[in-house]
Scaffold this motif. Structure first.
Motif, short mmCIF file in Angstrom:
data_model
loop_
_atom_site.label_atom_id
_atom_site.label_comp_id
_atom_site.label_asym_id
_atom_site.label_seq_id
_atom_site.Cartn_x
_atom_site.Cartn_y
_atom_site.Cartn_z
N TRP A 1 0.83 -1.21 0.00
CA TRP A 1 0.00 0.00 0.00
C TRP A 1 0.86 1.26 0.00
CZ3 TRP A 1 -4.83 -0.75 -1.25
CH2 TRP A 1 -5.46 -1.93 -0.91
N HIS A 2 2.02 1.18 0.62
CA HIS A 2 2.93 2.33 0.63
C HIS A 2 3.55 2.58 -0.74
CE1 HIS A 2 2.77 1.27 4.94
NE2 HIS A 2 3.11 2.52 5.18
N LEU A 3 3.48 1.58 -1.62
CA LEU A 3 4.10 1.71 -2.95
C LEU A 3 3.20 2.44 -3.94
CD1 LEU A 3 6.48 0.87 -4.81
CD2 LEU A 3 5.26 -1.28 -5.23
N ILE A 4 1.89 2.53 -3.66
CA ILE A 4 0.94 3.01 -4.66
C ILE A 4 1.17 4.48 -5.00
CG2 ILE A 4 -1.50 3.43 -5.13
CD1 ILE A 4 -2.15 0.94 -3.52
N LEU A 5 1.17 5.34 -4.02
CA LEU A 5 1.30 6.77 -4.29
C LEU A 5 2.65 7.13 -4.94
CD1 LEU A 5 -0.45 8.50 -1.24
CD2 LEU A 5 -1.34 8.03 -3.52
#
Length: 301
Positions: free
Chosen positions: A170-174
């Protein structure tokens, strides 16, 4: 072919040597790292001790020769900040940058490539203009501004995605969207131009004249030939990915070599900065040479 490979290799080595040498000189001409890293009230004898320990008390030419001799052996010195090998710090941060860069490149391929091909197939129509408008918007928006907008919207307003860290996917999305959308815009414009050029070739017109289905003409004849310049373009864009990662990783606190470079520059950790620059230069030169080699093979074919 052997002469071509040798010339490419020599040019690559020369490029790496020039970049490393320029960074070495620029970092040392910008000021004394010992004065910057140590507190302002540090006694002069302590400053002199660290300058000697870090090799900064030697003449610049001697520092350069020692650095080149060590770099050839794969030794980039010790970090001024924590004493660990500088290249170890780069190796530990490199997988995170590869993960972010490959994710951004995949997003760009999934978005930009179909957008560019669609624009080429609908040349001078509404779909072409709309696709290029989207591509220009993605290309023109600054990376740092896009990252801040995404944080404000998805992390602070909607609270659906984390704004910093690398603990989960989830931290990779933005960071991926921030780095990948501008790349998708550039890729869409280039894919449109490459596809239009291929669609005007005689063999495409001959295939259409034989009654070959339009989809078959695109998939079997147009796209494989348009992929040759696209490979070169992607090789060049790897440099933009590495350059953009310094901004994106800093914004999202992503622990890659981009953030490592920014932190090391701010603390004047010369060994780590030089190791990062060397690694990035090798990656960029290697990617560009592979892209040029692919283009040369395509031209010979």
């Amino acid at each position: 072919m052997l002469r071509f490979l040798l010339l490419r290799s020599l040019r690559a080595l020369l490029t790496v040597a020039i970049c490393v040498s320029a960074v070495f000189v620029a970092l040392r001409l910008a000021g004394d790292p010992a004065q910057i890293m140590l507190p302002s009230d540090t006694p002069p004898d302590v400053v002199a001790y660290y300058r000697e320990a870090w090799g900064l008390d030697r003449p610049l030419a001697e520092q350069y020769l020692l650095y080149i001799a060590s770099a050839v052996r794969g030794d980039f010195g010790l970090s001024f900040a924590d004493g660990r090998p500088a290249f170890t710090a780069v190796v530990e941060a490199l997988p995170k940058t590869f993960l972010l860069g490959s994710s951004a490149l995949m997003l760009a391929l999934l978005v930009g490539l179909p957008l560019g091909v669609l624009a080429a197939l609908r040349h001078n129509r509404a779909a072409d203009r709309l696709a290029m408008a989207v591509a220009v918007f993605g290309y023109a928006i600054p990376v740092f501004f896009l990252g801040i907008l995404l944080i404000l919207l998805f992390a602070l307003k909607l609270r659906v995605l984390p704004s910093a860290g690398s603990d989960s996917l989830w931290h990779l999305i933005l960071p991926t969207v921030t780095l990948g959308l501008p790349l998708a815009g550039r890729l869409a414009r280039f894919a449109r131009t490459a596809t239009l050029e291929v669609l005007g070739k005689p063999y495409i017109r001959a295939a259409r004249g034989r009654g070959v289905m339009p989809l078959r003409v695109i998939l079997r004849h147009a796209l494989p030939n348009a992929a040759v310049p696209l490979l070169m373009f992607i090789g060049i864009e790897i440099g933009h990915i590495l350059a953009g990662s310094a901004v994106v990783e800093t914004i999202f606190a992503w622990p890659g070599i981009g953030r490592l470079l920014v932190d090391s520059v701010s603390t004047r950790d010369l060994s780590v900065v030089q190791a990062v620059i060397f690694t990035v230069t090798v990656i960029m030169v290697g990617a560009n040479r592979l892209g040029g080699f692919s283009r040369a093979l395509g031209g010979q074919a």
